[in-house]
Design a protein around this motif. Structure first.
Motif, PDB file in Angstrom:
ATOM      1  N   ASN A 298       3.642 -37.672  26.725  1.00 15.05           N
ATOM      2  CA  ASN A 298       3.119 -36.308  26.696  1.00 15.05           C
ATOM      3  C   ASN A 298       2.064 -36.172  27.792  1.00 15.05           C
ATOM      4  OD1 ASN A 298       1.855 -33.868  26.158  1.00 15.05           O
ATOM      5  ND2 ASN A 298       1.963 -34.119  23.939  1.00 15.05           N
ATOM      6  N   LEU A 299       2.354 -35.345  28.777  1.00 13.93           N
ATOM      7  CA  LEU A 299       1.479 -35.240  29.946  1.00 13.93           C
ATOM      8  C   LEU A 299       0.465 -34.107  29.829  1.00 13.93           C
ATOM      9  CD1 LEU A 299       4.065 -35.851  32.815  1.00 13.93           C
ATOM     10  CD2 LEU A 299       2.625 -37.502  31.601  1.00 13.93           C
ATOM     11  N   ALA A 300       0.416 -33.428  28.677  1.00 17.46           N
ATOM     12  CA  ALA A 300      -0.499 -32.295  28.546  1.00 17.46           C
ATOM     13  C   ALA A 300      -1.963 -32.733  28.670  1.00 17.46           C
ATOM     14  CB  ALA A 300      -0.273 -31.592  27.212  1.00 17.46           C
ATOM     15  N   ARG A 301      -2.320 -33.816  28.014  1.00 19.46           N
ATOM     16  CA  ARG A 301      -3.715 -34.253  28.060  1.00 19.46           C
ATOM     17  C   ARG A 301      -4.114 -34.745  29.452  1.00 19.46           C
ATOM     18  NH1 ARG A 301      -6.481 -38.307  23.594  1.00 19.46           N
ATOM     19  NH2 ARG A 301      -8.568 -38.377  24.503  1.00 19.46           N
ATOM     20  N   PRO A 302      -3.313 -35.601  30.108  1.00 18.97           N
ATOM     21  CA  PRO A 302      -3.660 -35.982  31.485  1.00 18.97           C
ATOM     22  C   PRO A 302      -3.751 -34.785  32.421  1.00 18.97           C
ATOM     23  CG  PRO A 302      -2.020 -37.481  30.603  1.00 18.97           C
ATOM     24  CD  PRO A 302      -2.164 -36.372  29.610  1.00 18.97           C
ATOM     25  N   TRP A 303      -2.874 -33.792  32.221  1.00 15.91           N
ATOM     26  CA  TRP A 303      -2.925 -32.618  33.099  1.00 15.91           C
ATOM     27  C   TRP A 303      -4.232 -31.856  32.907  1.00 15.91           C
ATOM     28  CZ3 TRP A 303      -1.280 -30.508  37.306  1.00 15.91           C
ATOM     29  CH2 TRP A 303      -1.491 -29.143  37.547  1.00 15.91           C
ATOM     30  N   ARG A 304      -4.679 -31.695  31.685  1.00 18.28           N
ATOM     31  CA  ARG A 304      -5.927 -30.967  31.453  1.00 18.28           C
ATOM     32  C   ARG A 304      -7.117 -31.719  32.037  1.00 18.28           C
ATOM     33  NH1 ARG A 304      -5.225 -27.977  25.548  1.00 18.28           N
ATOM     34  NH2 ARG A 304      -3.084 -27.312  25.914  1.00 18.28           N
ATOM     35  N   ARG A 305      -7.030 -33.037  32.057  1.00 17.66           N
ATOM     36  CA  ARG A 305      -8.091 -33.808  32.710  1.00 17.66           C
ATOM     37  C   ARG A 305      -8.130 -33.498  34.211  1.00 17.66           C
ATOM     38  NH1 ARG A 305      -7.689 -39.893  30.083  1.00 17.66           N
ATOM     39  NH2 ARG A 305      -8.615 -39.377  28.052  1.00 17.66           N
ATOM     40  N   ARG A 306      -6.963 -33.409  34.828  1.00 15.75           N
ATOM     41  CA  ARG A 306      -6.909 -33.097  36.254  1.00 15.75           C
ATOM     42  C   ARG A 306      -7.416 -31.687  36.533  1.00 15.75           C
ATOM     43  NH1 ARG A 306      -1.353 -34.150  39.020  1.00 15.75           N
ATOM     44  NH2 ARG A 306      -2.695 -33.806  40.837  1.00 15.75           N
ATOM     45  N   VAL A 307      -7.086 -30.760  35.643  1.00 15.52           N
ATOM     46  CA  VAL A 307      -7.528 -29.373  35.811  1.00 15.52           C
ATOM     47  C   VAL A 307      -9.050 -29.298  35.809  1.00 15.52           C
ATOM     48  CG1 VAL A 307      -7.627 -27.137  34.626  1.00 15.52           C
ATOM     49  CG2 VAL A 307      -5.433 -28.309  34.893  1.00 15.52           C
ATOM     50  N   ARG A 308      -9.701 -30.163  35.025  1.00 12.76           N
ATOM     51  CA  ARG A 308     -11.159 -30.127  34.922  1.00 12.76           C
ATOM     52  C   ARG A 308     -11.852 -30.781  36.113  1.00 12.76           C
ATOM     53  NH1 ARG A 308     -10.143 -31.499  28.820  1.00 12.76           N
ATOM     54  NH2 ARG A 308     -10.490 -29.469  27.839  1.00 12.76           N
ATOM     55  N   THR A 309     -11.080 -31.323  37.041  1.00 13.64           N
ATOM     56  CA  THR A 309     -11.657 -31.879  38.270  1.00 13.64           C
ATOM     57  C   THR A 309     -11.566 -30.823  39.369  1.00 13.64           C
ATOM     58  OG1 THR A 309      -9.539 -32.837  38.995  1.00 13.64           O
ATOM     59  CG2 THR A 309     -10.925 -34.184  37.541  1.00 13.64           C
ATOM     60  N   ASP A 310     -11.489 -31.258  40.622  1.00 10.71           N
ATOM     61  CA  ASP A 310     -11.419 -30.302  41.737  1.00 10.71           C
ATOM     62  C   ASP A 310      -9.982 -30.062  42.180  1.00 10.71           C
ATOM     63  OD1 ASP A 310     -10.871 -32.752  42.787  1.00 10.71           O
ATOM     64  OD2 ASP A 310     -12.306 -32.619  44.445  1.00 10.71           O
ATOM     65  N   LEU A 311      -9.047 -30.108  41.224  1.00  5.32           N
ATOM     66  CA  LEU A 311      -7.631 -29.960  41.535  1.00  5.32           C
ATOM     67  C   LEU A 311      -7.341 -28.685  42.312  1.00  5.32           C
ATOM     68  CD1 LEU A 311      -4.594 -30.735  41.073  1.00  5.32           C
ATOM     69  CD2 LEU A 311      -4.738 -29.449  38.926  1.00  5.32           C
ATOM     70  N   TYR A 312      -7.997 -27.585  41.955  1.00  7.16           N
ATOM     71  CA  TYR A 312      -7.650 -26.287  42.536  1.00  7.16           C
ATOM     72  C   TYR A 312      -8.403 -25.976  43.832  1.00  7.16           C
ATOM     73  CZ  TYR A 312      -5.443 -25.468  38.018  1.00  7.16           C
ATOM     74  OH  TYR A 312      -4.666 -25.562  36.896  1.00  7.16           O
TER      75      TYR A 312
END
Length: 329
Positions: A298-312
């Motif tokens: 399940n990649l939902a949790r790792p993805w939310r971690r990335r979103v909280r960084t400078d991904l965007y």
């Protein structure tokens, strides 16, 4: 060397893709092909009777007897861990403890607390945890040396009957911090069969930062114990528990005293923000059991971690839409 280098590259590639730590990615890649990817552990959550007079030795014995009955029920249900509410052993009433009470609330007189009776019940409970091979987490007042006020705590007793750690409530209510307890300072985690648990207590469900902190500590489940103040407060706590589970993509166990259950009973919230199990809504002591499952795919949790960084940041367009009239619509 070549084989080792290839392994490291695979681990780094997976960690970059999923946001996992290097260790977590390594464990996933080394997993035997025939080993199921989804891990599970059976746990139980309890709701217990209210005992709020720490001067009453017979009440301590009654609370201990009730705890141990529920421990045997959890063992029979196949649980590896049983989670109890805040003040399982005794939830001292602020007016009973007040040295100027009961009509007024003032500094607590902790000489009124029967510490010997508490220690006796804790010892019997510890031995039963060892006998049942059951991890047991329960709320208790933790005595400090005078003149320090005690902590409002969660004790974690292992399946070998050892007190392995203790969590002390950090974000206290106005009455607790003004008149009753010393605050804790650090988050606490522990592991059972490869599952990592975090601890919260009291009114800490009101503070998302507590639960975000545990997500960063890579817990699989947060054990939140509360006593409530009246059943009218229970729906807010329950809603927050479901929200923390869904927003952090982990399990949250919500354990409260039985009188609160007429509004919302103790239960175990799944990462989808739904109750996986709940105790009866009847004001009586009971347990509920659920199998906590962790799916590493399940990649939902790792993805939310990335979103909280400078991904965007690399994708953002310069300019302030408030100052650019042509682009307001």
């Amino acid at each position: 060397m070549t084989q080792n280098g290839n392994l490291k590259r695979r681990v780094r590639a997976r960690a970059a893709k999923t946001g996992e730590s290097y260790t977590a990615a390594l464990q996933h890649i080394r997993q035997p092909p025939d080993e199921p990817a989804i891990r599970s552990i059976r746990m139980a959550v309890a709701q217990t009777s209210l005992f709020n007079d720490p001067r009453d030795i017979s009440a301590f014995h009654a609370s201990g007897t009730e705890m141990r009955r529920l421990m045997r029920d959890a063992h029979k249900a196949g649980a590896r861990l049983l989670h109890f509410p805040e003040g399982t052993t005794c939830w001292p009433h602020k007016r009973i403890m007040s040295e100027i009470g009961p009509r007024e609330i003032g500094p607590s007189d902790w000489t009124r607390f029967e510490w010997g009776a508490l220690r006796e019940e804790l010892e019997v409970t510890r031995r039963l945890a060892n006998e049942l091979k059951l991890w047991t987490v329960f709320g208790s007042v933790h005595q400090l040396t005078s003149p320090h006020r005690p902590h409002n705590s969660l004790y974690v007793v292992s399946d070998r009957g050892e007190l392995v750690t203790r969590y002390d409530e950090r974000l206290l209510s106005n009455t607790k911090i003004s008149f009753m307890y010393s605050p804790g300072r650090i988050p606490v985690t522990f592991e059972v069969d490869g599952f990592r648990f975090g601890c919260a207590i009291g009114m800490e469900a009101h503070y998302p930062e507590i639960f975000i902190e545990y997500e960063k500590l890579n817990v699989d489940c947060v054990l939140f114990s509360t006593a409530g103040d009246s059943p009218s407060n229970a729906p807010a706590f329950a809603a927050e528990v479901l929200g923390h589970a869904a927003s952090n993509i982990y399990w949250v166990s919500y354990s409260t005293l039985a009188p609160q259950s007429t509004a919302v009973p103790s239960g175990i919230a799944a990462p989808d923000g739904q109750w996986a199990a709940q105790c009866p809504k009847n004001g009586m002591p009971a347990i509920a059991v659920a199998d906590i499952k962790i799916d590493p795919e399940n990649l939902a949790r790792p993805w939310r971690r990335r979103v909280r960084t400078d991904l965007y940041t690399p994708h953002q367009v310069n300019g302030d839409p408030r100052s650019d009239g042509k682009n307001l619509f």
